[in-house]
Design a protein around this motif. Structure first.
Motif, short mmCIF file in Angstrom:
data_model
loop_
_atom_site.label_atom_id
_atom_site.label_comp_id
_atom_site.label_asym_id
_atom_site.label_seq_id
_atom_site.Cartn_x
_atom_site.Cartn_y
_atom_site.Cartn_z
N THR A 125 0.84 -1.20 0.00
CA THR A 125 0.00 0.00 0.00
C THR A 125 0.87 1.24 0.00
O THR A 125 1.88 1.30 0.70
N HIS A 138 -3.26 0.27 -3.80
CA HIS A 138 -3.15 -0.99 -3.08
C HIS A 138 -3.08 -2.15 -4.08
O HIS A 138 -3.86 -2.20 -5.03
N ALA A 155 -5.06 -8.92 -6.76
CA ALA A 155 -6.16 -8.01 -6.40
C ALA A 155 -5.57 -6.62 -6.23
O ALA A 155 -4.36 -6.46 -6.01
N GLY A 156 -6.41 -5.61 -6.33
CA GLY A 156 -5.90 -4.25 -6.18
C GLY A 156 -7.03 -3.26 -5.98
O GLY A 156 -8.21 -3.60 -6.14
N GLY A 157 -6.65 -2.05 -5.63
CA GLY A 157 -7.67 -1.04 -5.41
C GLY A 157 -7.09 0.36 -5.31
O GLY A 157 -5.88 0.55 -5.21
N THR A 159 -8.03 4.17 -3.30
CA THR A 159 -8.84 4.93 -2.35
C THR A 159 -8.59 6.42 -2.56
O THR A 159 -7.49 6.82 -2.96
N ILE A 171 -13.75 4.21 -2.42
CA ILE A 171 -12.98 3.00 -2.68
C ILE A 171 -13.44 2.34 -3.98
O ILE A 171 -14.64 2.22 -4.24
N GLU A 173 -12.16 -1.30 -6.00
CA GLU A 173 -11.20 -2.40 -5.90
C GLU A 173 -11.64 -3.60 -6.73
O GLU A 173 -12.81 -3.75 -7.09
N TYR A 174 -10.65 -4.44 -6.98
CA TYR A 174 -10.85 -5.71 -7.68
C TYR A 174 -10.32 -6.81 -6.77
O TYR A 174 -9.16 -6.77 -6.35
N ASP A 175 -11.17 -7.79 -6.41
CA ASP A 175 -10.78 -8.79 -5.41
C ASP A 175 -10.27 -10.10 -6.04
O ASP A 175 -10.29 -11.14 -5.39
#
Length: 214
Positions: A125, A138, A155-157, A159, A171, A173-175
Motif C-alpha cells: 500500500t 493498493h 487483487a488491487g484497489g 482509495t 474505494i 477495488e478488484y478482489d
C-alpha cells in the motif's frame, strides 16, 4: 492497518454474492478487531448461518440458528517510507487459516468442512498526497485452496479522500474475481459507516465503533 492501540467493534449486512457459496442467502456478521502493536492487527469474526433445506432442522427453516467463527491476522513487515520516500507498506495476512473439522486442517482445501473464508495474502500500500487530498494505491496477491471460494490471484484497489471531507474515503477495488465500489465515512471520530456495491448491483454495508486505547 489501523492506528496502534485501536479497537473496533462492528457488524454488517452481507449480500449473498459477497460470501462463499455455503451462504446462499443474505446474512449478517459481527466482529472485534484490535491493533495490539503498530505492526500487528488481530480480528475475530462471526457470520450467521441460516437453516436451509440442506442444513439444520426443518422446523427452524429460514431462521438464523448458528454462526461461523474465525480469526484474522495482519502483520506489517514494512511501513511506508521506512527506507526511502516512495516506499510502500508491506503486509502479510490471513483470515480463517485453520478449521477443526475433518480432524483439523491448516489452509482448508476442497469444498467441505469449515474454513469458508480461508485465505492468505501479501499486500502493498502507498498513500500519495495530491495537493490537500490523498490517493491510496493498493495491490495484493491472494491464495487459498478452497474449490468453492476460489479467490486466487492479483487483487488491487484505489482509495481517495477529498480535502473537503477528510473523514470520507471512496474505494474502488478488484478482489481477483469481482469489481467493488464503496465508501467509508468516520462520524464523530468513533463511528465508521461502510457501504459497498459488488458488480454495481449487490449492496452490503456495516457500522463500526472505534476506540483508541491510548
Amino acid at each position: 492497518m489501523q492506528q496502534d492501540k485501536t479497537a473496533m467493534i462492528g457488524g454488517g449486512f452481507l449480500n449473498e454474492n459477497l460470501t462463499p457459496p455455503r451462504f446462499n442467502y443474505n446474512t449478517y456478521n459481527y466482529y472485534l478487531n484490535v491493533t495490539i502493536f503498530p505492526c500487528l492487527e488481530i480480528a475475530y469474526t462471526c457470520t450467521l448461518f441460516k437453516v436451509t433445506s440442506q442444513w439444520g432442522v426443518q422446523s427452524q427453516m429460514g431462521k438464523f440458528t448458528n454462526q461461523d467463527r474465525y480469526f484474522s491476522l495482519r502483520l506489517r513487515v514494512l511501513k511506508e517510507e521506512q527506507f526511502f520516500k516512495y516506499m510502500p507498506a508491506a503486509v502479510l495476512g490471513t483470515s480463517d487459516p485453520f478449521t477443526e473439522s475433518r480432524g483439523g486442517e491448516i489452509m482448508p482445501s476442497g469444498d467441505g468442512g469449515n474454513g469458508y473464508f480461508s485465505r492468505f495474502y501479501v499486500a502493498m500500500t502507498k498513500h500519495i498526497p495530491v495537493n490537500k487530498e490523498e490517493l491510496g494505491l493498493h495491490v495484493s496477491y491472494l491464495y487459498n485452496r478452497r474449490n468453492d471460494y476460489h479467490l486466487n490471484g492479483i487483487a488491487g484497489g484505489i482509495t481517495y479522500s477529498p480535502s473537503m471531507l477528510s473523514d470520507l474515503k471512496l474505494i474502488a477495488e478488484y478482489d481477483s474475481h469481482d469489481i467493488l465500489i464503496g465508501m467509508n465515512y468516520l462520524l464523530f471520530h468513533h463511528f465508521l459507516v461502510q457501504a459497498m456495491m459488488q458488480k454495481g448491483k449487490y449492496f452490503s454495508c456495516g457500522l463500526t465503533y472505534l476506540i483508541h486505547l491510548k
